[in-house]
Design an enzyme around this catalytic site. Structure first.
Site, PDB file in Angstrom:
ATOM      1  N   ARG A  94       0.797  -1.320   0.346  1.00 10.30           N
ATOM      2  CA  ARG A  94       0.257   0.260  -0.334  1.00 10.30           C
ATOM      3  C   ARG A  94       0.976   1.136  -0.108  1.00 10.30           C
ATOM      4  O   ARG A  94       0.611   2.692  -0.289  1.00 10.30           O
ATOM      5  CB  ARG A  94      -1.014   0.101   1.248  1.00 10.30           C
ATOM      6  CG  ARG A  94      -1.772   1.029   1.335  1.00 10.30           C
ATOM      7  CD  ARG A  94      -2.979   1.576   2.440  1.00 10.30           C
ATOM      8  NE  ARG A  94      -3.532  -0.481   2.315  1.00 10.30           N
ATOM      9  CZ  ARG A  94      -3.569  -1.210   3.103  1.00 10.30           C
ATOM     10  NH1 ARG A  94      -2.723  -1.901   4.200  1.00 10.30           N
ATOM     11  NH2 ARG A  94      -4.631  -2.204   2.585  1.00 10.30           N
ATOM     12  N   LYS A 320      -3.707   4.532   5.585  1.00  9.63           N
ATOM     13  CA  LYS A 320      -4.531   5.901   7.025  1.00  9.63           C
ATOM     14  C   LYS A 320      -4.035   7.213   6.955  1.00  9.63           C
ATOM     15  O   LYS A 320      -3.016   7.684   6.450  1.00  9.63           O
ATOM     16  CB  LYS A 320      -3.507   5.080   8.385  1.00  9.63           C
ATOM     17  CG  LYS A 320      -4.027   3.538   7.887  1.00  9.63           C
ATOM     18  CD  LYS A 320      -3.016   3.203   9.271  1.00  9.63           C
ATOM     19  CE  LYS A 320      -2.994   1.528   9.879  1.00  9.63           C
ATOM     20  NZ  LYS A 320      -2.533   0.991   9.168  1.00  9.63           N
TER      21      LYS A 320
END
Length: 351
Positions: A94, A320
């Site tokens: 990611r 995040k």
């Protein structure tokens, strides 16, 4: 309650009722949920459940509830987009400098709010040797990858032999700097932190960090604290992960007690997660405004050592981001407006 009843992990309604973790009246609903999602509550957590308290925060985390079968339209089977960012089986890539490595999907306990609840469970898919080879090769071929995060499932459910094998493969990759593990084991099954496991972790050439998941002060028992002390003594750096959960820790006093207990146990609180959009978890999710208000109340009550970052894992695999309250309101000709921990607006006039 005899010790014998709580000497094994409860994996179904009958075992939970026998251990006193749920009343007989809830048998049918627990059985209904267990047909859909995995159930496991370790002896350490069974011992903490107060069967006379219908709002017990430990039971709420681990004992199935019929509300789990209420899936909402906004909820997603893969809420943080693992599948969309998985170029090789067992790898999630990611961010440029780090990857997740998921060698297995088994956990010591199954949290009722788990964001991977569609994947984890007994018999959950584990990487075979050829699949592990491909995952390790993916890391080795990309010098930008500096950190590997072992997750799953819970990597400390691997045998010490298997874990040592994985560490030896990662130790051989020159550009890797850190191996991080995410685990519930030191809290929910501290007896697993034995000499064989400590030898593996202390013997690793890479720097080892362990993100310990705990959501309530009561989880940090004397046995858990002893296990964490041995991990720290073995050279493992400890950070804490917590999920903001309605009915478990959604008030400032509970979070304050938890984060202080973490610091006393040598854990630096790292992330406070906004609840993910996993199926059947709406009962646990707070609003982001509630989380921001809680973080605002904790600022000034807790030292920086005990302050985690409040984060949202953006659905779809976009990563995040911090979503805590803003203290800096903006600037004008007279300088900046900043709010102090008591809610008073102050002027900051830089030179």
């Amino acid at each position: 309650m005899s010790v014998t009843l709580k000497s094994r992990t409860a994996r179904d309604a009958a075992a939970l009722i026998e251990a006193g973790a749920a009343p007989e009246a809830r048998r049918a609903e627990i059985e209904a949920v267990a047909e859909r999602y995995a159930v496991a509550v370790t002896p350490a957590m069974l011992d903490l459940i107060d069967a006379d308290d219908p709002e017990d925060p430990i039971a709420r985390q681990f004992v199935p509830s019929l509300a789990e079968l209420d899936a909402r339209p906004e909820e997603l089977a893969d809420p943080i987009g693992d599948e969309a960012r998985s170029p090789v089986k067992g790898i999630v890539h990611r961010y440029p400098d780090r990857v997740l490595l998921k060698p297995m999907h088994v956990c010591p306990v199954y949290c009722r709010f788990c964001f991977r609840r569609e994947k984890v469970g007994p018999g959950g898919e584990a990487l075979g040797e050829a699949e592990l080879d491909a995952a390790i090769a993916y890391v080795a071929e990309r010098p930008e990858i500096w950190e590997v995060i072992l997750t799953g499932g819970d990597p400390l459910m691997l045998s010490p032999r298997r874990l040592k094998h994985i560490f030896s493969r990662l130790d051989a990759i020159p550009h890797l700097g850190v191996v991080r593990l995410h685990s519930r084991v030191p809290v929910v099954d501290p007896a697993r932190i034995d000499t064989a496991l400590l030898d593996v972790l202390s013997g690793a050439e890479k720097t080892v960090w362990l993100a310990v998941h705990a959501n309530h002060e009561r989880e940090l028992t004397e046995e858990a604290r002893a296990a964490l002390k041995t991990l720290h003594g073995a050279g493992v750096s400890l950070v804490g992960q917590t999920v903001l959960l309605r009915g478990v820790n959604d008030d400032a006093a509970t979070l304050e007690a938890l984060f202080r207990a973490m610091v006393r146990a040598r854990i630096k609180p790292y992330y406070l997660h906004q609840g993910d959009l996993a199926p059947g978890t709406s009962q646990f999710r707070t609003g982001i405004e509630e989380g921001q208000a809680l973080m605002r109340r904790l600022r000034g009550r807790l030292s920086g050592l005990a302050q985690p970052t409040y984060v949202l894992d953006i659905p779809g695999g976009h990563g995040k981001v911090p979503i805590g309250p803003a203290w800096l309101e903006g600037s004008d000709a007279e300088g900046w407006v900043v709010e102090d921990v008591n809610g008073v607006k102050r002027r900051y006039r830089p030179a």
